[in-house]
Write an enzyme that holds these catalytic residues in place. Structure first.
Site, PDB file in Angstrom:
ATOM      1  N   TYR A  64      61.610  58.419  22.294  1.00 12.94           N
ATOM      2  CA  TYR A  64      62.164  57.259  23.009  1.00 12.94           C
ATOM      3  C   TYR A  64      63.111  57.776  24.082  1.00 12.94           C
ATOM      4  O   TYR A  64      64.214  58.228  23.782  1.00 12.94           O
ATOM      5  CB  TYR A  64      62.890  56.354  22.004  1.00 12.94           C
ATOM      6  N   LYS A  80      58.048  56.737  24.776  1.00 10.73           N
ATOM      7  CA  LYS A  80      58.402  55.390  25.225  1.00 10.73           C
ATOM      8  C   LYS A  80      59.384  55.608  26.354  1.00 10.73           C
ATOM      9  O   LYS A  80      60.491  56.114  26.148  1.00 10.73           O
ATOM     10  CB  LYS A  80      59.029  54.598  24.077  1.00 10.73           C
TER      11      LYS A  80
HETATM   12  O1  MN9 Z   1      63.069  49.342  26.006  1.00 10.16           O
HETATM   13  C1  MN9 Z   1      63.907  47.184  26.503  1.00 10.16           C
HETATM   14  N1  MN9 Z   1      65.198  47.735  26.683  1.00 10.16           N
HETATM   15  C2  MN9 Z   1      66.218  47.353  25.917  1.00 10.16           C
HETATM   16  C3  MN9 Z   1      62.894  48.215  26.213  1.00 10.16           C
HETATM   17  O2  MN9 Z   1      66.083  46.581  25.018  1.00 10.16           O
HETATM   18  C4  MN9 Z   1      67.535  47.918  26.189  1.00 10.16           C
HETATM   19  C5  MN9 Z   1      63.400  46.403  27.705  1.00 10.16           C
HETATM   20  O3  MN9 Z   1      62.377  45.579  27.234  1.00 10.16           O
HETATM   21  C6  MN9 Z   1      64.479  45.583  28.392  1.00 10.16           C
HETATM   22  O4  MN9 Z   1      65.136  44.768  27.474  1.00 10.16           O
HETATM   23  C7  MN9 Z   1      63.908  44.701  29.504  1.00 10.16           C
HETATM   24  C8  MN9 Z   1      64.990  43.959  30.269  1.00 10.16           C
HETATM   25  O5  MN9 Z   1      65.733  44.863  31.052  1.00 10.16           O
HETATM   26  O6  MN9 Z   1      63.147  45.452  30.372  1.00 10.16           O
END
Ligand code: MN9
Length: 295
Positions: A136, A164
């Site tokens: 990640y 990821k």
């Molecule tokens: O990794 C998510 N990041 C967090 C994925 O949760 C910090 C994203 O889906 C973000 O929430 C999204 C909005 O900025 O892109």
């Protein structure tokens, strides 16, 4: 495109009861709902799940509940990252015991661990189970950024399956996929899903896909069909909602929207702030104007 891992996965949110306990039944309802809406898999106990505000017991019970509700229909990736290697190994072993398909881990944070320490952390987790691992990469939050060289070293472990990639460095995303085509790359910022796909990502894992599964899948499907104009059009729609979601707190907003669809989630854990009245109104507007019409 990877044959096994691709498409749109929801980074599941964590529902709470009115007393603030994890609501496993509501979580299982969400899993069923998202499968019906066409999502391809789940990322459990990630940032979106407020993982670092959950107890060890809760994290272990959440993966059990999700695997049970999923019942082998879709892929389940369990985030096991922790500041302590032993804790992360504990989560990984539990994920394997519960029947998860893969694990994923953020790098250890807070202390500025050296590159060698971070590499060792990943090697230790990967060696502890037989499950495939998605690194990640989320430099904004973890303070650590993956490089091609580090990936080369980690690849010596056969359990490494992909990354990821939650970063806007699309050049690095492309380089990872081009230099390591056998690795799966997940786009992590939902607002850049189309860009990630164009640069080589196999799919997207994100928080906003919990409340906009159809629209996110339209971006992906348009891309797969080769229609870039349409891909962009759907991304624009998605972003119209993401802009408001980010303004009022991503996790609280995603849960607020799902409540409009009949879920009862009871907000987010402190220190995350509860949803404001203004936020509720703006999200209601987005729900009516963007989300529902694009189903
Ligand atoms: O990794 C998510 N990041 C967090 C994925 O949760 C910090 C994203 O889906 C973000 O929430 C999204 C909005 O900025 O892109």
């Amino acid at each position: 495109m990877n044959a096994e891992y691709h498409g749109i996965y929801a980074a599941l949110v964590t529902p709470y009861t009115s007393e603030g306990k994890v609501d496993y039944k509501e979580l299982q309802k969400l899993v069923n709902y998202l499968i019906e809406k066409g999502l391809d898999g789940f990322y459990v106990n990630g940032s979106t799940a407020e993982a670092f505000l959950l107890s060890e017991e809760e994290r272990n019970n959440i993966i059990k509940a999700v695997v049970e509700a999923n019942a082998g229909r879709k892929k389940v990736i369990c985030h096991v990252g922790a500041i302590s290697t032993d804790q992360a190994i504990g989560y990984a072993k539990n994920a394997e015991k519960c029947g998860a398909d893969a694990v994923s881990a953020i790098s250890p944070f807070y202390y500025k661990f050296s590159e060698q320490e971070i590499i060792q952390y990943y090697q230790d987790i990967m060696s502890a189970t037989g499950l495939p691992m998605f690194i990640y990469n989320f430099p904004n939050f973890s303070g650590f950024s993956l490089t091609e060289e580090i990936l080369e070293k980690l690849k010596q472990n056969k359990n490494l399956i992909g990354v990821k990639f939650t970063s806007s460095d699309m050049f690095l995303l492309e380089q990872i996929k081009t230099l390591h085509p056998e690795l799966v790359v997940w786009n992590g910022f939902d607002e850049m899903l189309s860009a990630g796909l164009i640069m080589g990502a196999d799919g997207g894992i994100g928080s906003t896909y919990n409340c906009m599964p159809e629209l996110a899948h339209k971006v992906y499907d348009a891309f797969v069909s080769g229609d870039i104009a349409k891909t962009h059009k759907f991304q624009e729609k998605l972003n119209q909602a993401i802009k408001v979601i980010c303004k009022y707190g991503v996790f609280a907003s995603v849960k607020e929207i799902l409540e409009m669809d009949g879920f009862a989630f009871h907000g987010v854990r402190r220190p995350f702030a509860p949803m404001t009245e203004e936020g509720k109104r703006e999200l209601q507007k987005i729900y009516k104007e963007v989300i529902v019409p694009n189903r």
